[in-house]
Design an enzyme around this catalytic site. Structure first.
Site, PDB file in Angstrom:
ATOM      1  N   GLU A  41      -9.054 -17.936  33.003  1.00  0.00           N
ATOM      2  CA  GLU A  41      -9.986 -19.046  32.826  1.00  0.00           C
ATOM      3  C   GLU A  41     -10.859 -18.772  31.595  1.00  0.00           C
ATOM      4  O   GLU A  41     -10.827 -17.688  31.003  1.00  0.00           O
ATOM      5  CB  GLU A  41     -10.850 -19.232  34.077  1.00  0.00           C
ATOM      6  CG  GLU A  41     -11.544 -20.585  34.085  1.00  0.00           C
ATOM      7  CD  GLU A  41     -11.923 -21.105  35.475  1.00  0.00           C
ATOM      8  OE1 GLU A  41     -11.545 -20.478  36.469  1.00  0.00           O
ATOM      9  OE2 GLU A  41     -12.598 -22.146  35.541  1.00  0.00           O
ATOM     10  N   ASP A  72     -13.612 -25.971  35.209  1.00  0.00           N
ATOM     11  CA  ASP A  72     -13.961 -27.006  36.180  1.00  0.00           C
ATOM     12  C   ASP A  72     -15.157 -27.804  35.647  1.00  0.00           C
ATOM     13  O   ASP A  72     -15.704 -27.499  34.594  1.00  0.00           O
ATOM     14  CB  ASP A  72     -14.275 -26.392  37.555  1.00  0.00           C
ATOM     15  CG  ASP A  72     -15.427 -25.392  37.497  1.00  0.00           C
ATOM     16  OD1 ASP A  72     -15.557 -24.694  36.481  1.00  0.00           O
ATOM     17  OD2 ASP A  72     -16.198 -25.302  38.467  1.00  0.00           O
ATOM     18  N   ASP A  88      -0.986 -15.631  30.394  1.00  0.00           N
ATOM     19  CA  ASP A  88      -1.569 -16.743  29.624  1.00  0.00           C
ATOM     20  C   ASP A  88      -0.932 -18.053  30.071  1.00  0.00           C
ATOM     21  O   ASP A  88      -0.153 -18.662  29.341  1.00  0.00           O
ATOM     22  CB  ASP A  88      -1.358 -16.515  28.126  1.00  0.00           C
ATOM     23  CG  ASP A  88      -2.062 -17.593  27.298  1.00  0.00           C
ATOM     24  OD1 ASP A  88      -3.030 -18.197  27.808  1.00  0.00           O
ATOM     25  OD2 ASP A  88      -1.634 -17.843  26.156  1.00  0.00           O
ATOM     26  N   HIS A 104      -7.136 -21.634  31.653  1.00  0.00           N
ATOM     27  CA  HIS A 104      -7.295 -22.628  32.728  1.00  0.00           C
ATOM     28  C   HIS A 104      -8.461 -23.563  32.401  1.00  0.00           C
ATOM     29  O   HIS A 104      -9.616 -23.131  32.358  1.00  0.00           O
ATOM     30  CB  HIS A 104      -7.549 -21.886  34.031  1.00  0.00           C
ATOM     31  CG  HIS A 104      -7.759 -22.768  35.215  1.00  0.00           C
ATOM     32  ND1 HIS A 104      -6.722 -23.332  35.916  1.00  0.00           N
ATOM     33  CD2 HIS A 104      -8.891 -23.196  35.820  1.00  0.00           C
ATOM     34  CE1 HIS A 104      -7.205 -24.061  36.907  1.00  0.00           C
ATOM     35  NE2 HIS A 104      -8.530 -23.994  36.876  1.00  0.00           N
TER      36      HIS A 104
END
Ligand code: 9MR
Length: 756
Positions: A728, A344, A719, A671
């Site tokens: 992540e 993020d 994965d 991620h």
């Protein structure tokens, strides 16, 4: 036969499916068949349930509740839904839930087509009471549909009310398609390689009761060593029966070795040490491409160049003048720079703290430990924009984050001056993929917290000593900030981040900051020798307690950082020998866990559940063993570290290496909003040397919940870029990887005694 009904048309339910309504049953009817609802009990959040934008879902009580606004017209104006429920034509299903309403209301529950014409296969109107009831309905599906929707339609009330549901279940139909990971050969090795003079162990998954013969083959297929396995019984973390192969005695360097046992040939591996020299660099180079506020130069990271993120160039709103959340403060701060936390675009002081600490700790260890080789991390080693400035590159990288942490401090003259804002991130979540410079969301500072303030105090105290030889002014700035932060934390000792403040970024909340106090006091004491800090350290319960918990240390459990530094860095603590001995005691615990573990992992949480980011906890346990080696010189601790790396590099139930670019089958779809190649082939995968979080028993994301139901701990990983709870990448997970990689690289062939 069934009635086709458009969602927009009020419904007179004439469902010609077999609909037997047995609402308000006191006793649960007997249910058959597989469960089709993911997470209907809301014991651990409410993913994958969703709500319309006019409500906020709250599962903190263990039920799923929402305040329903008044003044809506249609039932579908307010919806709580669950997608992707498979229906099989002709199968009978039982739909059950507990529901309640305050004040009492008639609700609507549907199993339907998720798109126009919203065909309803079950539609019921439960009379919801304040105390609540269990409802049970059955119906037979007229269609084969992979993605039906279960929906509670709650709109149409003139006045507001509260709805809660629990134990939502849809049983029947076919078993959901089972996801079976491809785990390759049953002989599991460190797919990257073993040090010539280090331990060499592998695992065979087999039901054979007795020892089996094994062969080690070189790249030409010639058998170079043989032996017999050791049966290890049933491994709780995988549900597998396993044997161990020990080929420690074979020491010849080479590439392309394989192990053969029980009719299976392992994936290939090396015997050597060059790969750890490479990982020492790659695991640190990861940080440059996580940087915010600076252009990433393609010439330094081919394939990873991108414009600067969050510098205020449209559509970014920029981190150069960030306001607080409404009502939190009356100023803006320039908090550009730092590293993005993970996949993020958030930047969190708590998590940034342990990450930058571990980079500076890696530097301090290299300078002090008898096997340390500081020049390996020196100027020019990491291909950074700052390379060539006569400062070790590892410190240049650490400074990028430390400057950001300093910028998060509340300015003098403002309420809670000296504290640090907990975090800065978007005001709501963004989707994937999204390059940092294309994020258009509003950025906000969140309230100061004691935990963030102590992270700043600890890392600024550490920065004050490590930067002193290179930049006196920066060192002095850090020391002043550390002291101000310490004073502010003492004055505001229980200001906790709100665990519910997680929209658009992680909460990183922590209701016990006594460990952060201990860590900060330890760093301040090591840097200044001040009696206030010494006395605080000596009086803290964390100074003498057994802090070596089985789950390892992490961003929320930081007393261990203080203890490790007090044990290894010069200081005049009266009980320093006891502190040093306590590190060896912690390492003994992890070594005992590793030796008892059929797979050789120094991590076996008592409840047999793996945590979010388990790989990072496992590596942090290796940091404790490595530090014990540095303190005692006892080779058993070094062997524990090396065997830990075997797990990370593929000696595990999934036969999978968790480091991008290392090992024949390795994580590469972590991620991330910008290494999102799985979603957009024009984007790269994460850079070589990126650690995946790894198995997480709680599988909080919907993809993992669909694919990994009922997973044994080691199997709770996939994965896939959508699996944010198992796959992540983060700055605080690569930091122990980098730390351990440097430690192992410093061991040469596996028997280093000193750097000379
Ligand atoms: O690493 C964090 C883990 O320890 C927590 O259990 C989890 C839930 O609060 O959050 C993890 O941190 C995530 C953060 O909240 C947002 N950025 C990505 C982090 C890694 O998944």
């Amino acid at each position: 036969m069934f009635t086709r009904t458009r969602r927009a048309v009020p419904l007179a339910v004439t469902l010609a499916t077999t609909l037997a309504v047995t609402g308000l049953t006191g006793t649960a009817a007997q249910a058959d068949g597989p469960e089709q609802i993911v997470n209907g009990t809301f014991d651990n959040g409410h993913a994958p349930w969703w709500g319309t934008g006019n409500i906020t879902l709250d599962s903190s009580t263990g039920q799923l509740c929402a305040d329903i606004p008044g003044g809506t017209v249609n039932p579908w104006d307010v919806i709580i839904g669950h997608d992707n429920v498979p229906l099989v034509a002709g199968e009978t299903y039982q739909f059950r839930f507990f529901g309640r309403a305050t004040p009492a209301k008639v609700g609507k529950a549907l199993v339907q087509l998720p798109v126009d014409p919203y065909t309803q296969y079950l539609a019921v109107n439960p009379e919801l009471s304040v105390s609540g009831n269990d409802y049970t309905y059955t119906f037979t599906s007229p269609v084969d549909l992979p993605n039906a929707q279960v929906a509670f339609q709650l709109g149409g009330s003139a006045t507001p009310w509260t709805f809660c549901a629990d134990n939502v279940s849809l049983q029947g139909g076919a078993e959901p398609e089972e996801y079976v990971p491809d785990t390759g050969p049953r002989v599991r090795v460190n797919q990257v390689g073993y040090l010539p003079k280090g331990p060499k162990r592998a695992t065979v998954v087999t039901d054979a009761a007795d020892a089996l013969p094994w062969q080690l083959r070189n790249a030409a297929g010639t058998v170079v060593a043989t032996g017999r396995t050791t049966p290890r019984g049933l491994d709780a973390s995988s549900g597998q029966r396993v044997h161990t192969i020990d080929f420690t005695g074979y020491r010849s360097e080479g590439a392309g070795y394989t192990l053969v046992a029980d009719g299976e040939t392992s994936r290939p591996f090396d015997i050597g040490s060059a790969f750890y020299e490479q990982l020492r660099l790659d695991a640190l180079k990861f940080y440059y491409t996580q940087r915010s506020g600076i252009e990433i130069l393609d010439r330094l990271r081919p394939g990873y160049g991108r414009p600067a993120g969050h510098v205020g160039v449209a559509p970014n709103q920029g981190d150069t003048a960030v306001p607080c959340q409404p009502g939190v403060c009356d100023y803006t701060l320039n908090v550009a720079g730092g590293w993005y936390d993970a996949g993020d675009h958030g930047k969190y002081v708590v998590n940034g703290g342990i990450s930058v600490y571990q980079l500076m700790s890696e530097y301090e260890r290299s300078a002090l430990a008898r096997t340390g080789r500081p020049w390996k991390l020196g100027d020019g080693t990491l291909a950074l924009p700052e390379s060539g400035n006569r400062v070790p590159d590892i410190l240049d990288e650490a400074r990028w984050e430390q400057e950001f942490l300093l910028s998060m401090q509340v300015p003098a003259g403002k309420p809670r001056a000296g504290m640090a804002h907990h975090k800065i991130h978007d005001d709501s979540w963004t989707g994937l993929p999204l390059l940092p410079h294309l994020d258009a969301k509003k950025r906000e500072l969140h309230p100061p917290s004691t935990a963030a303030t102590l992270n700043l105090a600890a890392t600024a105290a550490q920065a004050a000593r490590v930067f002193a030889p290179y930049d006196r002014a920066f060192a002095a700035r850090n020391l002043a900030a550390a002291k101000a932060a310490w004073a502010a934390a003492k004055a505001n000792p229980t200001v906790y981040a709100d665990p519910a403040d997680g929209n658009g970024g992680g909460a990183y909340s922590d209701g016990d900051v006594s460990d952060e106090f201990y860590w900060a006091a330890a760093e301040l004491y090591i840097t200044t020798g001040g009696t206030e800090f010494r006395d605080f350290v000596l009086a803290s319960p964390h100074h003498t307690a057994n802090i070596w918990r089985d789950r390892g240390f992490d961003w929320g459990s930081t007393a261990q950082l203080g203890r490790l530094d007090l044990a290894t860095l010069p200081n005049r603590l009266p009980d320093r020998e006891r502190v040093r001995a306590s590190v060896a005691q912690g390492a003994d615990t992890y070594l005992a866990t590793l030796r008892a573990h059929p797979y050789g992992i120094p991590y076996a949480p008592a409840d047999n559940t793996y945590d979010w980011g388990s790989n990072n906890l496992i590596l942090n346990n290796a940091v404790v063993m490595a530090t014990a080696f540095d303190i005692t010189g006892n080779a058993k601790y070094r062997e524990g570290v090396l065997e830990t790396m075997d797990y990370i590099f593929g000696r595990n139930a999934l036969n999978h290496s968790y480091v991008t670019g290392y090992g024949e089958v390795a994580s590469h779809n972590q991620h991330s909003r910008w290494y999102a190649r799985q979603l957009d082939p024009a984007l790269p995968n994460p850079p070589r040397g990126t650690l995946a979080g790894g198995p997480n028993s709680s599988i909080q994301d919907p993809l993992a919940q669909q694919k990994l139901r009922n997973c044994a701990p080691q199997f709770c990983y996939i994965d896939d870029i959508e699996s944010w709870s198992t796959n992540e990448l983060t700055i605080n997970w690569n930091s122990p990887l980098a730390w351990v990689a440097a430690f192992v690289a410093d061991q040469g062939a596996g028997d280093a005694r000193s750097r000379f």
